[in-house]
Design a protein around this motif. Sequence first.
Motif, PDB file in Angstrom:
ATOM      1  N   ALA A   5       5.998 -40.358   0.228  1.00 29.40           N
ATOM      2  CA  ALA A   5       5.379 -40.019  -1.094  1.00 29.40           C
ATOM      3  C   ALA A   5       6.156 -39.023  -1.776  1.00 29.40           C
ATOM      4  CB  ALA A   5       3.783 -39.508  -1.041  1.00 29.40           C
ATOM      5  N   ARG A  17       7.253 -30.980  -2.983  1.00 28.08           N
ATOM      6  CA  ARG A  17       8.454 -31.934  -3.286  1.00 28.08           C
ATOM      7  C   ARG A  17       8.808 -31.746  -4.826  1.00 28.08           C
ATOM      8  NH1 ARG A  17       3.351 -36.014  -3.047  1.00 28.08           N
ATOM      9  NH2 ARG A  17       2.670 -35.986  -5.015  1.00 28.08           N
ATOM     10  N   ASP A  60      -1.537 -36.263  -8.356  1.00 37.57           N
ATOM     11  CA  ASP A  60      -0.826 -36.038  -9.734  1.00 37.57           C
ATOM     12  C   ASP A  60      -1.469 -36.872 -10.769  1.00 37.57           C
ATOM     13  OD1 ASP A  60      -0.228 -38.623  -8.817  1.00 37.57           O
ATOM     14  OD2 ASP A  60       1.924 -38.672  -9.522  1.00 37.57           O
ATOM     15  N   ILE A  61      -2.511 -37.180 -10.783  1.00 39.19           N
ATOM     16  CA  ILE A  61      -3.310 -38.076 -11.544  1.00 39.19           C
ATOM     17  C   ILE A  61      -3.582 -37.396 -13.045  1.00 39.19           C
ATOM     18  CG2 ILE A  61      -5.342 -39.491 -12.099  1.00 39.19           C
ATOM     19  CD1 ILE A  61      -3.611 -40.136  -9.708  1.00 39.19           C
ATOM     20  N   VAL A  93       3.010 -40.175   5.788  1.00 42.09           N
ATOM     21  CA  VAL A  93       2.888 -40.508   4.103  1.00 42.09           C
ATOM     22  C   VAL A  93       3.519 -39.615   3.268  1.00 42.09           C
ATOM     23  CG1 VAL A  93       0.417 -39.583   4.422  1.00 42.09           C
ATOM     24  CG2 VAL A  93       1.052 -41.190   2.631  1.00 42.09           C
ATOM     25  N   SER A  94       3.244 -38.395   3.560  1.00 43.91           N
ATOM     26  CA  SER A  94       3.948 -37.332   2.572  1.00 43.91           C
ATOM     27  C   SER A  94       5.325 -37.396   2.419  1.00 43.91           C
ATOM     28  CB  SER A  94       3.572 -35.902   3.053  1.00 43.91           C
ATOM     29  OG  SER A  94       2.095 -35.665   2.969  1.00 43.91           O
ATOM     30  N   TYR A 118      -0.511 -44.949  -1.666  1.00 46.77           N
ATOM     31  CA  TYR A 118       0.617 -44.270  -0.763  1.00 46.77           C
ATOM     32  C   TYR A 118       0.671 -44.572   0.804  1.00 46.77           C
ATOM     33  CZ  TYR A 118       2.398 -42.015  -4.710  1.00 46.77           C
ATOM     34  OH  TYR A 118       2.864 -41.845  -6.213  1.00 46.77           O
ATOM     35  N   ARG A 119      -0.755 -44.771   1.200  1.00 44.25           N
ATOM     36  CA  ARG A 119      -0.915 -45.174   2.454  1.00 44.25           C
ATOM     37  C   ARG A 119      -0.486 -46.355   3.073  1.00 44.25           C
ATOM     38  NH1 ARG A 119      -4.180 -41.481   5.679  1.00 44.25           N
ATOM     39  NH2 ARG A 119      -4.364 -39.449   4.613  1.00 44.25           N
ATOM     40  N   LYS A 138     -12.522 -35.003  -2.919  1.00 41.83           N
ATOM     41  CA  LYS A 138     -12.393 -35.990  -3.946  1.00 41.83           C
ATOM     42  C   LYS A 138     -12.897 -37.428  -3.743  1.00 41.83           C
ATOM     43  CE  LYS A 138      -7.608 -36.488  -3.379  1.00 41.83           C
ATOM     44  NZ  LYS A 138      -7.424 -36.405  -1.834  1.00 41.83           N
TER      45      LYS A 138
HETATM   46  O1   DC Z   1      -5.628 -38.664  -0.588  1.00 43.91           O
HETATM   47  P1   DC Z   1      -4.724 -38.886   0.624  1.00 43.91           P
HETATM   48  O2   DC Z   1      -5.006 -37.698   1.519  1.00 43.91           O
HETATM   49  O3   DC Z   1      -5.323 -40.196   1.484  1.00 43.91           O
HETATM   50  O4   DC Z   1      -3.360 -39.035   0.243  1.00 43.91           O
HETATM   51  C1   DC Z   1      -2.478 -39.547   1.534  1.00 43.91           C
HETATM   52  C2   DC Z   1      -1.081 -38.994   0.896  1.00 43.91           C
HETATM   53  O5   DC Z   1      -0.640 -39.673  -0.239  1.00 43.91           O
HETATM   54  C3   DC Z   1      -1.195 -37.496   0.508  1.00 43.91           C
HETATM   55  O6   DC Z   1      -0.590 -36.801   1.622  1.00 43.91           O
HETATM   56  C4   DC Z   1       0.307 -37.554  -0.666  1.00 43.91           C
HETATM   57  C5   DC Z   1       0.111 -38.951  -1.279  1.00 43.91           C
HETATM   58  N1   DC Z   1      -0.196 -38.976  -2.636  1.00 43.91           N
HETATM   59  C6   DC Z   1       0.351 -38.643  -3.640  1.00 43.91           C
HETATM   60  O7   DC Z   1       1.611 -38.172  -3.275  1.00 43.91           O
HETATM   61  N2   DC Z   1       0.153 -38.708  -4.863  1.00 43.91           N
HETATM   62  C7   DC Z   1      -1.125 -39.464  -5.171  1.00 43.91           C
HETATM   63  N3   DC Z   1      -1.547 -39.516  -6.304  1.00 43.91           N
HETATM   64  C8   DC Z   1      -1.976 -39.880  -4.042  1.00 43.91           C
HETATM   65  C9   DC Z   1      -1.584 -39.217  -2.948  1.00 43.91           C
END
Ligand code: DC
Length: 222
Positions: free
Chosen positions: A105, A184, A139-140, A101-102, A41-42, A19
Amino acid sequence: MSANPFIIVAIDGGAASGKSTTSRILGERFSLLHSDTGSYYRAVTAEMLHRGASPDDIGSVKAALADLRLGTRIEGGSAEIEISGRRPGDEIRSREVNDAVSHFAAIPEVRESLLGYQRGQTAAARKGGFRGLVMEGRDIGSVIFPDADFRFFLHAESAERERRREKEGRVDRVTERDRIDSSRKTAPFSRPAGAISIDTTLLTIAEVADRMAAFIAPKFAP
Ligand code: DC
């Protein structure tokens, strides 16, 4: 159709689903502001760790969140987050942040603190003269922009996703992060109902981007 439509493209997918690269390509191709919400989130996670907050101690998380001042700087067509005037660096891709991060998040207060910020990227895009916004995350299409003009869901087999990360020289627990993100309670990672689903396992990045672009292009046709 209006002469100058402003469009929102939502791209959701798991770790290493393709993505990030495809959303950057689409951003460039259609003059859309690119927004990588995973990096937000990071960045918040790095800040939490820096302040000694722990996902197991909600008090420490809330205290740190109360202090966060989020800003945006547009660089190379992407909306980069700033926290208290500082743009986070490579530390957001570190193993520590990756592992934490998870967990951060999954906390509703953390998601809430980024909700308005993410929606506000449309204003940044308009102000910057872009023709729209392409936002990637988990979750966009389901929560942030359920009415987006286009909603895509990218997925690929786990072995291929692990291989992509290895090739990038990155250590990532791809399936473990997806497991936590999908289970989650608040805004779990899932395929948004009605989203266009693309299996990227056997496709090149260019092929994935072309498939997505074919949906978007008619919107800008003269
Ligand atoms: O896209 P990424 O792998 O860099 O995202 C890192 C973490 O951020 C992912 O494991 C979960 C969280 N995340 C989220 O919960 N909601 C989002 N819209 C984007 C990322």
